[in-house]
Scaffold this motif. Structure first.
Motif, PDB file in Angstrom:
ATOM      1  N   ILE A  89       0.832  -1.188   0.116  1.00 60.67           N
ATOM      2  CA  ILE A  89       0.146   0.037   0.159  1.00 60.67           C
ATOM      3  C   ILE A  89       0.815   1.330   0.045  1.00 60.67           C
ATOM      4  O   ILE A  89       1.923   1.188   0.762  1.00 60.67           O
ATOM      5  CB  ILE A  89      -0.888   0.093   1.133  1.00 60.67           C
ATOM      6  CG1 ILE A  89      -1.788  -1.296   1.261  1.00 60.67           C
ATOM      7  CG2 ILE A  89      -1.591   1.300   1.285  1.00 60.67           C
ATOM      8  CD1 ILE A  89      -2.700  -1.157   2.298  1.00 60.67           C
ATOM      9  N   LEU A 104      -1.542   1.253  -8.922  1.00 65.17           N
ATOM     10  CA  LEU A 104      -2.499   0.239  -8.946  1.00 65.17           C
ATOM     11  C   LEU A 104      -1.987  -0.720 -10.015  1.00 65.17           C
ATOM     12  O   LEU A 104      -2.112  -1.732 -10.112  1.00 65.17           O
ATOM     13  CB  LEU A 104      -3.995   0.886  -8.916  1.00 65.17           C
ATOM     14  CG  LEU A 104      -4.374   1.217  -7.689  1.00 65.17           C
ATOM     15  CD1 LEU A 104      -5.681   1.946  -7.900  1.00 65.17           C
ATOM     16  CD2 LEU A 104      -4.344   0.525  -6.333  1.00 65.17           C
ATOM     17  N   ASN A 109      -1.762  -2.781  -3.861  1.00 67.84           N
ATOM     18  CA  ASN A 109      -2.989  -3.113  -3.501  1.00 67.84           C
ATOM     19  C   ASN A 109      -3.891  -1.829  -3.331  1.00 67.84           C
ATOM     20  O   ASN A 109      -5.166  -1.857  -3.335  1.00 67.84           O
ATOM     21  CB  ASN A 109      -2.983  -3.874  -2.136  1.00 67.84           C
ATOM     22  CG  ASN A 109      -2.266  -5.102  -2.464  1.00 67.84           C
ATOM     23  OD1 ASN A 109      -1.244  -5.073  -2.380  1.00 67.84           O
ATOM     24  ND2 ASN A 109      -3.076  -6.237  -2.532  1.00 67.84           N
ATOM     25  N   ASP A 110      -3.450  -0.717  -2.832  1.00 66.27           N
ATOM     26  CA  ASP A 110      -4.073   0.424  -2.540  1.00 66.27           C
ATOM     27  C   ASP A 110      -3.105   1.534  -2.427  1.00 66.27           C
ATOM     28  O   ASP A 110      -2.100   1.511  -2.446  1.00 66.27           O
ATOM     29  CB  ASP A 110      -4.780   0.268  -1.259  1.00 66.27           C
ATOM     30  CG  ASP A 110      -6.189   0.970  -1.010  1.00 66.27           C
ATOM     31  OD1 ASP A 110      -6.135   2.027  -1.909  1.00 66.27           O
ATOM     32  OD2 ASP A 110      -7.003   0.720  -0.068  1.00 66.27           O
ATOM     33  N   ALA A 123      -7.851  -0.349   5.102  1.00 67.48           N
ATOM     34  CA  ALA A 123      -7.130  -0.681   4.163  1.00 67.48           C
ATOM     35  C   ALA A 123      -6.101  -1.855   4.293  1.00 67.48           C
ATOM     36  O   ALA A 123      -6.028  -2.728   3.372  1.00 67.48           O
ATOM     37  CB  ALA A 123      -6.492   0.507   3.120  1.00 67.48           C
TER      38      ALA A 123
END
Length: 167
Positions: A89, A104, A109-110, A123
C-alpha cells in the motif's frame, strides 16, 4: 474503527518504506491505535527493502511514494520481484491521480493520502485478508492437484495390476 481479523489472530510484520522517521511513527501509531498488533521495521532504500524481505519477512509493505534517491515504485518492483502476493500500500502525501492509477496498474493493492489517512487501518485489514484468502486458495488448489495426481497414479497402478494378472 478498530481492526478485526488481523489484530486478534496473530501479530503481523509491517515493513515501512519511508524516509521520514516522524511519518513512519505516525503511521505506526495510527495502526496501533486501531488495534493492530504488529512489529514494524522502517527502511528507506532498495537495499533495505531487499534485506527486509529476506530477513524480516513482512506480512505487508506500506511505502511512501517519493523519497530522496529512492521511490515507492522502485520498492514495489523489488517487492513484486521477490514476493508477488505480498500486500503493498502506498501511503503518500504527494500521490496524484495519475500516480495512483500507475501504482495500482503496477500491482499496488491500494494508496492512502497521508493528510487523510483515516482509512489506512481498514485498507491494511482488507489487504491482509485478501492476501490470506489468496494464499489459502493457492494451497487448496495445490492440494487438489496433488490429490488428482495420486488418483491418476492409483488408477494407472490398478490398470497395470489388472493387465499383469490377465496376461
Amino acid at each position: 474503527m478498530p481492526l478485526r481479523a488481523i489484530s486478534s489472530v496473530h501479530k503481523v510484520r509491517v515493513l515501512l518504506v519511508e524516509d521520514s522517521p516522524e511519518d513512519a511513527e505516525l503511521v505506526q501509531m495510527q495502526l496501533e491505535d486501531a488495534g493492530l498488533r504488529a512489529d514494524f521495521l522502517r527502511v528507506d532504500d532498495a537495499q533495505g527493502v531487499a534485506s527486509a524481505l529476506a530477513g524480516f519477512k513482512p506480512d505487508i509493505v506500506l511505502s511512501d511514494l517519493s523519497m530522496p534517491g529512492f521511490s515507492g515504485h522502485e520498492a514495489l518492483r523489488i517487492v513484486r520481484g521477490q514476493a508477488a502476493l505480498m500486500p503493498f500500500i502506498f501511503v503518500s502525501g504527494t500521490i496524484g491521480e495519475d500516480a495512483a492509477v500507475e501504482a495500482l496498474h503496477d500491482g499496488a493493492n491500494d494508496y492512502i493520502l497521508k493528510h487523510s489517512s483515516a482509512r489506512l487501518p481498514m485498507a491494511v485489514e482488507r489487504a491482509l485478508r485478501e492476501a490470506r484468502t489468496e494464499a489459502e486458495r493457492q494451497r487448496a488448489e495445490a492440494e487438489l492437484m496433488r490429490t488428482q495426481r495420486l488418483e491418476s497414479l492409483s488408477l494407472l497402478a490398478a490398470g497395470l495390476s489388472h493387465d499383469l494378472r490377465n496376461i
